[in-house]
Design a protein around this motif. Sequence first.
Motif, PDB file in Angstrom:
ATOM      1  N   SER A   1       0.840  -1.204   0.000  1.00 40.44           N
ATOM      2  CA  SER A   1       0.000   0.000   0.000  1.00 40.44           C
ATOM      3  C   SER A   1       0.870   1.246   0.000  1.00 40.44           C
ATOM      4  N   GLY A   2       0.247   2.399  -0.137  1.00 34.92           N
ATOM      5  CA  GLY A   2       0.968   3.639  -0.430  1.00 34.92           C
ATOM      6  C   GLY A   2       1.572   4.339   0.756  1.00 34.92           C
ATOM      7  N   GLY A   3       2.675   3.805   1.259  1.00 37.12           N
ATOM      8  CA  GLY A   3       3.412   4.441   2.340  1.00 37.12           C
ATOM      9  C   GLY A   3       4.884   4.519   1.992  1.00 37.12           C
TER      10      GLY A   3
ATOM     11  N   ALA B   1      -2.497   1.732  -6.314  1.00 42.05           N
ATOM     12  CA  ALA B   1      -2.044   2.763  -7.247  1.00 42.05           C
ATOM     13  C   ALA B   1      -1.083   3.724  -6.565  1.00 42.05           C
ATOM     14  N   ASN B   2      -1.345   4.039  -5.287  1.00 39.28           N
ATOM     15  CA  ASN B   2      -0.462   4.966  -4.569  1.00 39.28           C
ATOM     16  C   ASN B   2       0.886   4.332  -4.257  1.00 39.28           C
ATOM     17  N   ALA B   3       0.934   3.010  -4.089  1.00 41.82           N
ATOM     18  CA  ALA B   3       2.215   2.343  -3.835  1.00 41.82           C
ATOM     19  C   ALA B   3       3.157   2.539  -5.011  1.00 41.82           C
ATOM     20  N   LEU B   4       2.600   2.585  -6.217  1.00 37.46           N
ATOM     21  CA  LEU B   4       3.432   2.749  -7.413  1.00 37.46           C
ATOM     22  C   LEU B   4       4.006   4.156  -7.534  1.00 37.46           C
TER      23      LEU B   4
ATOM     24  N   VAL C   1       0.246 -11.311   2.311  1.00 34.93           N
ATOM     25  CA  VAL C   1       0.901 -10.429   3.272  1.00 34.93           C
ATOM     26  C   VAL C   1       0.951  -9.035   2.680  1.00 34.93           C
ATOM     27  N   ILE C   2       0.499  -8.050   3.437  1.00 34.58           N
ATOM     28  CA  ILE C   2       0.521  -6.668   2.979  1.00 34.58           C
ATOM     29  C   ILE C   2       1.555  -5.906   3.791  1.00 34.58           C
ATOM     30  N   ALA C   3       2.584  -5.418   3.109  1.00 29.76           N
ATOM     31  CA  ALA C   3       3.681  -4.710   3.777  1.00 29.76           C
ATOM     32  C   ALA C   3       4.224  -3.639   2.832  1.00 29.76           C
ATOM     33  N   PRO C   4       4.084  -2.381   3.183  1.00 28.94           N
ATOM     34  CA  PRO C   4       3.445  -1.889   4.393  1.00 28.94           C
ATOM     35  C   PRO C   4       1.924  -1.891   4.271  1.00 28.94           C
ATOM     36  N   ALA C   5       1.267  -2.012   5.432  1.00 29.54           N
ATOM     37  CA  ALA C   5      -0.177  -1.845   5.500  1.00 29.54           C
ATOM     38  C   ALA C   5      -0.452  -0.493   6.143  1.00 29.54           C
ATOM     39  N   THR C   6      -0.953   0.439   5.373  1.00 31.31           N
ATOM     40  CA  THR C   6      -1.242   1.776   5.898  1.00 31.31           C
ATOM     41  C   THR C   6      -2.547   1.760   6.688  1.00 31.31           C
ATOM     42  N   ALA C   7      -2.801   2.838   7.428  1.00 31.00           N
ATOM     43  CA  ALA C   7      -4.068   2.975   8.150  1.00 31.00           C
ATOM     44  C   ALA C   7      -5.236   2.925   7.180  1.00 31.00           C
ATOM     45  N   ASP C   8      -5.044   3.484   5.989  1.00 31.88           N
ATOM     46  CA  ASP C   8      -6.115   3.522   4.998  1.00 31.88           C
ATOM     47  C   ASP C   8      -6.465   2.130   4.495  1.00 31.88           C
TER      48      ASP C   8
END
Length: 424
Positions: A18-20, A46-49, A89-96
């Motif tokens: 995710s996007g962090g 999309a934000n991760a990219l 596994v999601i890394a990083p996992a943002t609050a969103d």
Amino acid sequence: MSKTQPGSSPRNIVVGVSGGIAAYKACHLVRNLKEHGDNVRVVPTANALKFVGKATFEALSGNPVSTDVFDNVDEVQHVNIGQSADAVVIAPATADIMAKIACGRADDLLTATVLVATCPVILAPAMHTEMWENGATRDNVATLRRRGITVLEPAHGRLTGKDTGPGRLPDPAQIAELVRTELAGHRLNFDWSGKKVVISAGGTREYLDPVRFIGNSSSGRQGFALAEVAAQRGAKVVLVAGATDELPVPSGAEIVRVETARELHDAMDKHSQAADVVIMAAAVADYRPADAAESKLKKGSSGTALSTLEMVENPDILKGLVEKREAGQIKSQCLLVGFAAETGDQSGSALEYALEKFRRKGCDLLMVNEVGRGKVFGQLDNSGWVLSETAAGEVESTVVEPGSKQVVAAQILDCVDGLARARN
């Protein structure tokens, strides 16, 4: 570290990103999983990219990268990826992303994949401390855990900018080992919430003079792995660490550094007073030099103490804790777990010597390792037996299956949990 066995099918692991700002660390996670023989499919948002390009994830994983459910519609990706996954596994996992998953949203390929998946789902949070501690995030974390999703405890450390605190992404190698622990059937189910667990790790150093010491080859990996798994299960963990390899601090654990057996003794006495579980995984020196020189001992000088050493016995920390429990100085229900590093000889096997030690120490459980060159100390894998006493007063042994030290830690803690439940 345990790898996929030769001849077995590679496991399908989905790495969500995710996007962090910590998205770049997902690259190390992908590489680690691939090097252990797993098939990895990266599904970023999309934000991760905006942090890491699509080409990087494709090159590292060897698989195509998509973000949208409308990519390759004929392949029904948003269903097929989740259905075929052995772990997500999601890394990083943002609050969103955690909020979306908690609400059952499926507005991109990653959230749709999670909604379809019936395999273990592991989220590794990364965000600023205030976001992690916000009431909305805490409620979402509780919801996700209640539904069986593993939400790891974040590490404590430097965040974006000058901020420091809980919310840092755990080391990718730590995340990978925890993923493999779950894949081995040991879920991090957070059933130890409210428990205080004190764990010792590593070797001790007994100084001859300011530069020389007597030590051993313990790396501290097993103790650190126990602290990591206990913390991820929800326990409040204090890790008393002697001499160790350079290991990442277990997420969520308080670490206390010591060097000598007497320092370790004092630290364990202090932190065990309110503990529910104490695990003595450290390799403690049985003896220390009777007198440590205040200046460096010179080779060849008259009267040198280097050729002949007078030694005195160190305190038996585990036996002392058993005596303190009997005297009411620590909780009567506190479970005491010891470690025995044994070798066999012509008179008996490692397990037979460990049985004698278990009776002598008086602890509740004893983890037995057969040690030697290339065995246990400094190695990435481990195995052994856990000794316990039955209601009839007989000693029984539980085999600890070979695996990474995190997998072995989970098996040991399962034994501790089973004993605690039996006594309640």
